[in-house]
Design an enzyme around this catalytic site. Structure first.
Site, PDB file in Angstrom:
ATOM      1  N   GLY A  13      36.169  -3.235  30.691  1.00 43.07           N
ATOM      2  CA  GLY A  13      34.677  -3.423  31.254  1.00 43.07           C
ATOM      3  C   GLY A  13      33.949  -4.703  30.514  1.00 43.07           C
ATOM      4  O   GLY A  13      32.767  -4.589  30.608  1.00 43.07           O
ATOM      5  N   SER A  14      34.685  -5.585  30.170  1.00 37.67           N
ATOM      6  CA  SER A  14      34.164  -6.742  29.635  1.00 37.67           C
ATOM      7  C   SER A  14      33.270  -7.528  30.516  1.00 37.67           C
ATOM      8  O   SER A  14      32.245  -7.995  29.940  1.00 37.67           O
ATOM      9  CB  SER A  14      35.149  -7.553  28.767  1.00 37.67           C
ATOM     10  OG  SER A  14      35.763  -8.036  29.660  1.00 37.67           O
ATOM     11  N   ASN A  15      33.708  -7.639  31.809  1.00 32.17           N
ATOM     12  CA  ASN A  15      32.905  -8.253  32.762  1.00 32.17           C
ATOM     13  C   ASN A  15      31.713  -7.555  33.169  1.00 32.17           C
ATOM     14  O   ASN A  15      30.537  -7.987  33.355  1.00 32.17           O
ATOM     15  CB  ASN A  15      33.829  -8.498  33.947  1.00 32.17           C
ATOM     16  CG  ASN A  15      34.660  -9.686  34.014  1.00 32.17           C
ATOM     17  OD1 ASN A  15      34.145 -10.859  33.689  1.00 32.17           O
ATOM     18  ND2 ASN A  15      36.032  -9.611  34.019  1.00 32.17           N
ATOM     19  N   MET A  94      41.219  -1.676  39.506  1.00 32.15           N
ATOM     20  CA  MET A  94      42.665  -2.112  39.879  1.00 32.15           C
ATOM     21  C   MET A  94      43.027  -1.167  41.045  1.00 32.15           C
ATOM     22  O   MET A  94      44.033  -0.446  41.021  1.00 32.15           O
ATOM     23  CB  MET A  94      43.443  -1.638  38.707  1.00 32.15           C
ATOM     24  CG  MET A  94      43.245  -2.456  37.647  1.00 32.15           C
ATOM     25  SD  MET A  94      43.575  -4.201  37.951  1.00 32.15           S
ATOM     26  CE  MET A  94      43.125  -4.995  36.403  1.00 32.15           C
ATOM     27  N   ARG A  95      42.334  -1.259  42.111  1.00 29.40           N
ATOM     28  CA  ARG A  95      42.460  -0.576  43.444  1.00 29.40           C
ATOM     29  C   ARG A  95      42.288  -1.458  44.463  1.00 29.40           C
ATOM     30  O   ARG A  95      41.221  -2.309  44.592  1.00 29.40           O
ATOM     31  CB  ARG A  95      41.871   0.803  43.561  1.00 29.40           C
ATOM     32  CG  ARG A  95      41.861   1.682  42.444  1.00 29.40           C
ATOM     33  CD  ARG A  95      43.536   2.569  42.628  1.00 29.40           C
ATOM     34  NE  ARG A  95      43.335   3.518  44.176  1.00 29.40           N
ATOM     35  CZ  ARG A  95      44.215   3.914  44.407  1.00 29.40           C
ATOM     36  NH1 ARG A  95      45.618   3.973  43.987  1.00 29.40           N
ATOM     37  NH2 ARG A  95      44.089   4.656  45.521  1.00 29.40           N
ATOM     38  N   ASN A 111      34.823  -9.627  44.071  1.00 22.25           N
ATOM     39  CA  ASN A 111      35.912  -9.311  43.122  1.00 22.25           C
ATOM     40  C   ASN A 111      35.895 -10.488  42.157  1.00 22.25           C
ATOM     41  O   ASN A 111      35.866 -11.920  42.562  1.00 22.25           O
ATOM     42  CB  ASN A 111      37.309  -9.039  43.583  1.00 22.25           C
ATOM     43  CG  ASN A 111      38.236  -8.753  42.634  1.00 22.25           C
ATOM     44  OD1 ASN A 111      37.949  -7.822  41.912  1.00 22.25           O
ATOM     45  ND2 ASN A 111      39.023  -9.422  42.617  1.00 22.25           N
ATOM     46  N   HIS A 113      39.041 -12.369  39.919  1.00 19.46           N
ATOM     47  CA  HIS A 113      40.408 -12.360  39.712  1.00 19.46           C
ATOM     48  C   HIS A 113      40.717 -13.716  38.574  1.00 19.46           C
ATOM     49  O   HIS A 113      40.313 -14.582  38.745  1.00 19.46           O
ATOM     50  CB  HIS A 113      41.224 -12.840  40.995  1.00 19.46           C
ATOM     51  CG  HIS A 113      42.436 -12.692  40.813  1.00 19.46           C
ATOM     52  ND1 HIS A 113      43.185 -11.617  40.691  1.00 19.46           N
ATOM     53  CD2 HIS A 113      43.557 -13.874  40.990  1.00 19.46           C
ATOM     54  CE1 HIS A 113      44.581 -11.802  40.610  1.00 19.46           C
ATOM     55  NE2 HIS A 113      44.590 -13.238  40.729  1.00 19.46           N
TER      56      HIS A 113
END
Length: 234
Positions: A13-15, A94-95, A111, A113
């Site tokens: 959860g750093s973002n 990750m889904r 998202n 990436h």
């Protein structure tokens, strides 16, 4: 009124923390209504709780299909108060999501990436780039569609690669930029400055005469390239 956000996480959860920090600094005009995770031990949940942000855990293994899992996520996010004008930010989630989810938040799912799409999609973006021996790698914020790491690109950041440095070292430098481009993209959405024409995302000019943020503080061994440029506060 701040833009309501739901953040989806699966790990550290750093973002998510970067989003929280920009909100608390008054740079990002948004409010995180809920953090949803498909893993009960995700550190991102602890980060959310440390800032008194509601959390929900939905274990995908307890659902008989991707669609039923996505239906549960949609319900949880709507119950949190995320309106159609809000945004769902996938920050290390990750889904892959199905049309059930995308249709519920049409055009409002983004998202982050850790690669320069369309190169190196998937969960090993940094490592794949390092192993391939590319000279430039980076990260991409994009709208989410039904294909993996495929939707229209909002912003990308590039860093130089050093021969043989490996995915972990490269990934740590990319992550510095992830923490800046994701909150920036969310602020553009909060300001209603993004329009999408097919695969092309257009950024309207700011009405606030914002300065372009210098990149000299990024530890990338040479200057990073971000486009569209980061604005003041990011």
């Amino acid at each position: 009124m701040p833009m309501p956000i739901a953040v989806l996480v699966s790990g550290g959860g750093s973002n998510l923390q970067a989003i929280i920090d920009r909100i608390e600094a008054g740079m990002l005009d948004a409010e995180i209504k809920v953090v949803v995770s498909n893993k009960a031990d995700a550190l991102g949940l602890t980060r959310a709780k440390n800032h008194h942000i509601p959390t929900r855990v939905l274990l995908h293994t307890e659902f008989d299909s991707r669609e039923s899992f996505d239906e549960a996520m949609v319900q949880a996010i709507r119950e949190s108060g995320v309106t159609p004008q809000g945004v769902v930010a996938m920050a290390g989630f990750m889904r892959m999501v199905t049309p059930v989810f995308l249709n519920a938040f049409k055009g409002r799912v983004v998202n982050i990436h850790p690669a320069l799409l369309p190169s190196f999609p998937g969960v090993r973006g940094q490592s794949d780039a390092a192993d391939y021996g590319v000279k430039i790698a980076g990260c991409t914020v994009h709208f989410v569609d039904e294909k993996m790491d495929h939707g229209a690109v909002i912003i990308q950041a590039a860093v130089p690669c050093q021969p043989g440095e490996g995915g972990d070292r490269l990934g740590s430098r990319i992550l510095q930029l992830e923490h800046r481009v994701l909150p920036q993209a969310l602020q553009w959405l909060a300001e209603d400055r993004l329009t999408v024409d097919g695969r092309f995302v257009h950024l309207k000019p700011s009405t606030r005469n914002l300065a372009i943020q210098p990149m000299a503080d990024v530890d990338v061994e040479t200057q990073a390239l971000v486009w569209p440029p980061l604005e003041e506060g990011f």
